[in-house]
Design an enzyme around this catalytic site. Structure first.
Site, PDB file in Angstrom:
ATOM      1  NE  ARG A  61      -8.596  10.461  20.024  1.00  0.00           N
ATOM      2  CZ  ARG A  61      -9.791  10.923  20.421  1.00  0.00           C
ATOM      3  NH1 ARG A  61     -10.694  11.258  19.529  1.00  0.00           N
ATOM      4  NH2 ARG A  61     -10.071  11.041  21.710  1.00  0.00           N
ATOM      5  CE1 TYR A 112       1.878  -5.359   2.258  1.00  0.00           C
ATOM      6  CE2 TYR A 112       0.031  -4.091   3.091  1.00  0.00           C
ATOM      7  CZ  TYR A 112       1.180  -4.814   3.315  1.00  0.00           C
ATOM      8  OH  TYR A 112       1.631  -5.001   4.590  1.00  0.00           O
ATOM      9  CE  LYS A 208       5.822  -0.241   1.917  1.00  0.00           C
ATOM     10  NZ  LYS A 208       5.699  -0.632   3.305  1.00  0.00           N
TER      11      LYS A 208
HETATM   12  C1  LIG Z   1       1.086  -0.969  -1.932  1.00  0.00           C
HETATM   13  C2  LIG Z   1       0.991  -0.905  -0.435  1.00  0.00           C
HETATM   14  N1  LIG Z   1      -0.103  -0.378   0.137  1.00  0.00           N
HETATM   15  C3  LIG Z   1      -0.237  -0.316   1.481  1.00  0.00           C
HETATM   16  C4  LIG Z   1       0.747  -0.802   2.315  1.00  0.00           C
HETATM   17  C5  LIG Z   1       0.568  -0.729   3.815  1.00  0.00           C
HETATM   18  O1  LIG Z   1       1.307   0.336   4.324  1.00  0.00           O
HETATM   19  P1  LIG Z   1       1.946   0.376   5.789  1.00  0.00           P
HETATM   20  O2  LIG Z   1       2.993  -0.690   5.859  1.00  0.00           O
HETATM   21  O3  LIG Z   1       2.462   1.789   5.881  1.00  0.00           O
HETATM   22  O4  LIG Z   1       0.833   0.116   6.764  1.00  0.00           O
HETATM   23  C6  LIG Z   1       1.909  -1.335   1.761  1.00  0.00           C
HETATM   24  C7  LIG Z   1       2.981  -1.870   2.625  1.00  0.00           C
HETATM   25  O5  LIG Z   1       3.876  -2.533   2.136  1.00  0.00           O
HETATM   26  C8  LIG Z   1       2.030  -1.398   0.354  1.00  0.00           C
HETATM   27  O6  LIG Z   1       3.120  -1.935  -0.241  1.00  0.00           O
END
Ligand SMILES: Cc1ncc(COP(=O)(O)O)c(C=O)c1O
Length: 387
Positions: A61, A112, A208
């Site tokens: 960890r 998001y 992503k």
């Molecule tokens: C702009 C943005 N930030 C944060 C996240 C969250 O990421 P995760 O799905 O890896 O937890 C996403 C997920 O779609 C996103 O599009």
């Protein structure tokens, strides 16, 4: 002729300052093992929950050489020190812990929806207060920053694709003594470097574009501030929101080709934006001018948007984005997507396929829509928030 017995040593030219490597070279070379004989070119997967006592790591960890290689590479691209987490939302949760009890966070109303849901949850439990803003209205954002403890920016936003004027907002946040955080998931460090503009922290859903192949969940943050780095590293240890080793390895493998993938996907996106603008089934095309995400609003409304996502063969109806394959979805099928996002908005994550094949598939489905108005019911996901 110069005499052999009296060699003249020519003066050494001054040593030029080292040229900083360009991003494409950094993406390929950063975080590699040293070039020593028999070293592997790539960092190996170190599958370890525990290490022999007496060293710096001790337990799984607290650290892992495979994470470190990924962090070195992404940190080099963002111009700071990086920490990897189990997901993007684990980073969001960790960063929001920086906010003192009862203090205010300013955030985009169209950030998001998972980030907005976290903010709403913290507010509902009395931990923080939240002011959601239109990030394209710079004057309003600057005003909102005046009593903030943390300014959360996401630019471009998901899925409205609004773009913030980062420099004045970062300055306003700092004037108020706030941390300024930029979610750089859509732009990636290749198109936008918020730390260079003065942001305290960059966050990523590395799920992503960074990992890029729709097979990994991973989050990351980057900062130039050593104290902040130490605090957040400690929080990662305390919460255990650490990345999986294989995920970090896959994400580093993906990062090696980020520039090539993004270049191709962005080129495809720009070409599709040109063609979509002329199609009668498309009422509006939203594109910030860079990146590989495009949102369209269907002229015939949400039923047409749902139908579109079922009529294609190459474009995959799926949430998430940033992979090599083209995907799309109607965002308001998620209950958590705000009502200010048009019902008929389809977010498109443009991949690296041949653009003419992508267009033929899409145009065929759009042509069908103009022919026959939809009578189907709209789709709604059973899950709360869509990535
Ligand atoms: C702009 C943005 N930030 C944060 C996240 C969250 O990421 P995760 O799905 O890896 O937890 C996403 C997920 O779609 C996103 O599009």
């Amino acid at each position: 002729m110069p005499s052999e017995s009296c060699p003249v040593t020519p003066p050494m030219p001054p040593t030029p300052p080292p040229t900083p490597l360009r991003p494409a070279t950094v993406a390929v070379t950063a975080g590699r093992p040293p070039h020593d004989p028999d070293n592997p070119l790539n960092v190996p997967l170190t599958m370890a929950s525990t290490y022999v006592a007496g060293g710096d790591v001790e337990y799984g960890r607290y650290g892992n050489p495979t994470w470190t290689a990924f962090e070195d590479a992404l940190g080099a691209l963002e111009g700071g020190r990086c920490l990897a987490f189990s997901s993007g939302l684990a980073v969001v949760a960790t960063v929001l812990e920086l906010v003192g009890q009862g203090r205010k966070v300013v955030a985009p109303r169209h950030a998001y929806n998972g980030s907005v849901m976290q903010l709403a949850d913290l507010e509902a439990r009395g931990r923080i207060t939240v002011e959601l803003v239109d990030i394209e209205d710079t004057a309003a954002v600057v005003t909102a920053c005046s009593d903030a403890a943390l300014v959360w920016l996401e630019s471009p936003t998901n899925p409205a694709l609004e773009v913030a004027d980062l420099a004045p907002v970062i300055a306003a946040g700092h004037e108020a003594g706030a941390y300024v955080v930029v979610d750089n998931t859509f732009a990636t460090p290749l198109l936008q470097q918020p730390l260079a503009l003065g942001a305290d922290l960059v966050v990523h859903s590395a799920t992503k574009f960074i990992a890029g192949h729709s097979d990994v969940l991973l989050g990351a943050l980057a900062t130039k501030d050593d104290e902040l780095y130490d605090v957040l590293r400690k929080r990662r240890e305390l919460t255990g929101a650490v990345p999986g080793t294989f995920e970090a390895w896959l994400a580093l493998r993906g990062l090696r080709t980020l520039h090539v993938r993004l270049d191709r996907a962005q080129g495809n996106a720009q070409e599709l934006v040109r063609r979509l603008g002329d199609h009668p089934a498309v009422g509006e095309v939203r594109y910030p001018g860079f990146g590989a995400i495009v949102s369209i609003v269907l002229a015939q409304g949400e039923l047409a948007a749902d139908l579109l996502t079922r009529k294609t063969t190459l474009w995959v109806h799926a949430t998430s984005l940033g992979g090599v394959e083209s995907t799309f979805e109607r965002r308001r099928r998620w209950k958590s997507e705000p009502a200010t996002i048009p019902d008929a908005l389809v977010r498109m994550s443009v991949g690296i396929e041949d653009v003419d094949d992508l267009w033929d598939d899409l145009a065929g489905a759009l042509d069908d829509l103009t022919g026959e108005p939809s009578t189907t019911t709209t789709s709604e996901s059973g899950v709360l928030g869509g990535p």
